[in-house]
Motif scaffolding. Structure first.
Motif, PDB file in Angstrom:
ATOM      1  N   PRO A  24     -18.424  33.895 -16.870  1.00  0.00           N
ATOM      2  CA  PRO A  24     -19.872  34.086 -16.876  1.00  0.00           C
ATOM      3  C   PRO A  24     -20.356  34.845 -18.096  1.00  0.00           C
ATOM      4  CG  PRO A  24     -18.825  35.667 -15.413  1.00  0.00           C
ATOM      5  CD  PRO A  24     -17.742  34.739 -15.871  1.00  0.00           C
TER       6      PRO A  24
ATOM      7  N   SER B  38     -25.451  37.849 -19.595  1.00  0.00           N
ATOM      8  CA  SER B  38     -26.783  37.729 -19.017  1.00  0.00           C
ATOM      9  C   SER B  38     -27.278  36.311 -19.218  1.00  0.00           C
ATOM     10  CB  SER B  38     -27.765  38.735 -19.634  1.00  0.00           C
ATOM     11  OG  SER B  38     -27.967  38.453 -21.004  1.00  0.00           O
TER      12      SER B  38
ATOM     13  N   ARG C 147     -17.855  40.692  -9.078  1.00  0.00           N
ATOM     14  CA  ARG C 147     -18.927  40.612 -10.069  1.00  0.00           C
ATOM     15  C   ARG C 147     -20.171  39.992  -9.442  1.00  0.00           C
ATOM     16  NH1 ARG C 147     -15.965  37.686 -15.008  1.00  0.00           N
ATOM     17  NH2 ARG C 147     -15.300  36.375 -13.261  1.00  0.00           N
ATOM     18  N   TYR C 148     -21.317  40.452  -9.916  1.00  0.00           N
ATOM     19  CA  TYR C 148     -22.607  39.985  -9.423  1.00  0.00           C
ATOM     20  C   TYR C 148     -23.556  39.807 -10.590  1.00  0.00           C
ATOM     21  CZ  TYR C 148     -21.350  41.678  -4.698  1.00  0.00           C
ATOM     22  OH  TYR C 148     -20.740  41.907  -3.484  1.00  0.00           O
ATOM     23  N   TYR C 149     -24.456  38.866 -10.434  1.00  0.00           N
ATOM     24  CA  TYR C 149     -25.644  38.836 -11.276  1.00  0.00           C
ATOM     25  C   TYR C 149     -26.766  39.545 -10.520  1.00  0.00           C
ATOM     26  CZ  TYR C 149     -23.900  35.773 -14.948  1.00  0.00           C
ATOM     27  OH  TYR C 149     -23.205  35.262 -16.020  1.00  0.00           O
TER      28      TYR C 149
ATOM     29  N   ALA D 151     -30.974  37.439 -15.427  1.00  0.00           N
ATOM     30  CA  ALA D 151     -29.834  37.768 -14.564  1.00  0.00           C
ATOM     31  C   ALA D 151     -28.781  38.467 -15.401  1.00  0.00           C
ATOM     32  CB  ALA D 151     -29.268  36.506 -13.931  1.00  0.00           C
TER      33      ALA D 151
ATOM     34  N   LEU E   3     -25.083  40.517 -15.656  1.00  0.00           N
ATOM     35  CA  LEU E   3     -23.787  40.624 -14.999  1.00  0.00           C
ATOM     36  C   LEU E   3     -23.430  42.081 -14.707  1.00  0.00           C
ATOM     37  CD1 LEU E   3     -21.441  38.754 -14.082  1.00  0.00           C
ATOM     38  CD2 LEU E   3     -20.338  39.282 -16.283  1.00  0.00           C
TER      39      LEU E   3
END
Length: 395
Positions: free
Chosen positions: A47, A50, A354-356, A375, A377
């Motif tokens: 990912p 951002s 991990r998250y956005y 978004a 990270l």
């Protein structure tokens, strides 16, 4: 957004033999009837730090969703859906929505994006289902193209329109009333995950909006409905705002309650984390002095719902009660656990820690205010008060 079993199965697919076998027998996931394994979060998907959702003449950012396999991000801007690639380049958008489009989630089983959609004046509440493969250009009209179908949620209408004081009058879209069962203001948070009753299977979970009202005691729960959407195509109808339909399930497959204290408009963003097995509920803070009024609550996914009291109701009521994860900040007088963090404008778990976490803002463009969304990270640390830390793509 997937169960532990699905995440584990996805890791098994990393072997060359199984990967080859899966490719040999696999079909188009957009037409699958059961959930498909997710890609490996560590190696199959890298990912970006951002993803920029752009700047638009619209409502503010409400939610985000990601299609990892195709490399697409979706942003809900209240009356506008924007599709980008993971570099933030716009691919397409859906316009023509006069209702309130809220939180989003991606269904890996059918390759479509699900969101909450409200028409409060018409007392109509829907799950909006976007076919992302058909969103190929900007400004596609939701009413005249084939990118959107909707399913009506009768249970939400029943609670939203409930005449709690028995005066025979529906008081409308206001929190300053004893009406609206559980303080229901409609719906917002949506997420796919396992059954909250502990029986397994993937369900769509829809969270109520809840009016802010400090004078009543029956609005201190977050209310979650669960639905098995595998047979929902029989309910789906195109969006016709001039003639809103009522095609949908007669009732949810399950109704659940999480005791957090009253919040301002309930669960803004709901997300299931396949790594921990927990559910995250990002909210606008409540105003009752008897509660801690955190910004994030976590439902303990290791504990199935139990039958118990739905506190504060006009008449004694029992329901399926969820447990908050006993971590983070703890308010001893109420027994409520939680955190202080973002996520109210968008929250996406990558199921590996991990998250956005989305950020909303505005920019001025020639005297016109445009709404922005991004978004970013993060990684889950569990620290207090904020359990998220910004993380780069390789970190």
């Amino acid at each position: 957004m997937r169960s532990r079993a699905r995440t584990h199965f996805a890791m098994l697919l990393m072997s060359a033999v199984l990967a080859s076998a899966a490719l040999a027998v696999g079909g188009d996931p957009a037409h699958a009837r059961t959930p498909s394994p997710s890609p490996s979060p560590s190696s199959a998907f890298r990912p970006p730090a951002s993803v920029d959702g752009g700047a638009w003449s619209s409502g503010h950012l409400q939610g985000t969703a990601i299609d990892r396999r195709r490399g697409h991000m979706y942003f809900s801007f209240t009356n506008l859906l924007v599709k980008t690639d993971l570099a933030g380049r716009p691919i397409g958008s859906v316009t023509g929505l006069t209702g309130h489009l809220g939180d989003l989630d991606f269904n890996s089983a059918d390759g479509r994006v699900y969101g909450s959609l409200e028409y409060k004046a018409a007392q109509a509440f829907y799950v909006a289902i976007f076919d992302g493969s058909r969103i190929t250009r900007m400004n596609m009209d939701a009413r005249t193209t084939d990118v959107l179908s909707t399913v009506h949620l009768r249970e939400v209408v029943r609670d939203y329109t409930a005449d709690m004081n028995g005066d025979g009058v529906f008081d409308g879209d206001t929190g300053n009333t004893p009406d609206h069962r559980y303080g229901c203001s409609g719906i917002d948070g949506v997420a796919f995950g396992p059954g909250l009753n502990g029986r397994g299977g993937v369900r769509l979970t829809v969270a109520y909006g809840v009016y802010s009202n400090t004078t009543r005691t029956d609005n201190d729960h977050q209310v979650l409905l669960q639905y098995d959407v595998r047979d929902w195509r029989k309910y789906e109808r195109p969006l016709s705002e001039d003639a809103l339909h009522t095609s949908g399930p007669a009732s949810p497959d399950g109704k659940f309650f999480a005791y957090t204290g009253n919040t301002t408009y309930g669960v803004q963003n709901l997300e299931y984390d396949g790594d921990s097995g927990n559910w995250l509920m990002a909210v606008y803070k409540g105003k009752k002095a008897a509660f801690p009024n955190y910004g994030l609550y976590v439902v303990d996914g290791s504990k199935p719902a139990r039958r118990g009291e739905v506190k504060g109701q006009p008449r004694p009521e029992s329901g399926r009660i969820l447990s908050l994860l006993p971590r983070g900040l703890h308010h001893e007088p109420s027994g409520v656990y939680g955190y202080e963090s973002g996520g109210q404008y968008g929250l996406v778990s990558l199921d590996d820690g991990r998250y956005y976490v989305a950020e909303a803002g505005t920019v001025d463009s020639g005297g016109t205010t445009l709404q922005t969304g991004r978004a970013v990270l993060h990684r889950w640390t569990g620290a207090v008060p904020n359990p998220f830390a910004v993380r780069g793509p390789a970190g």
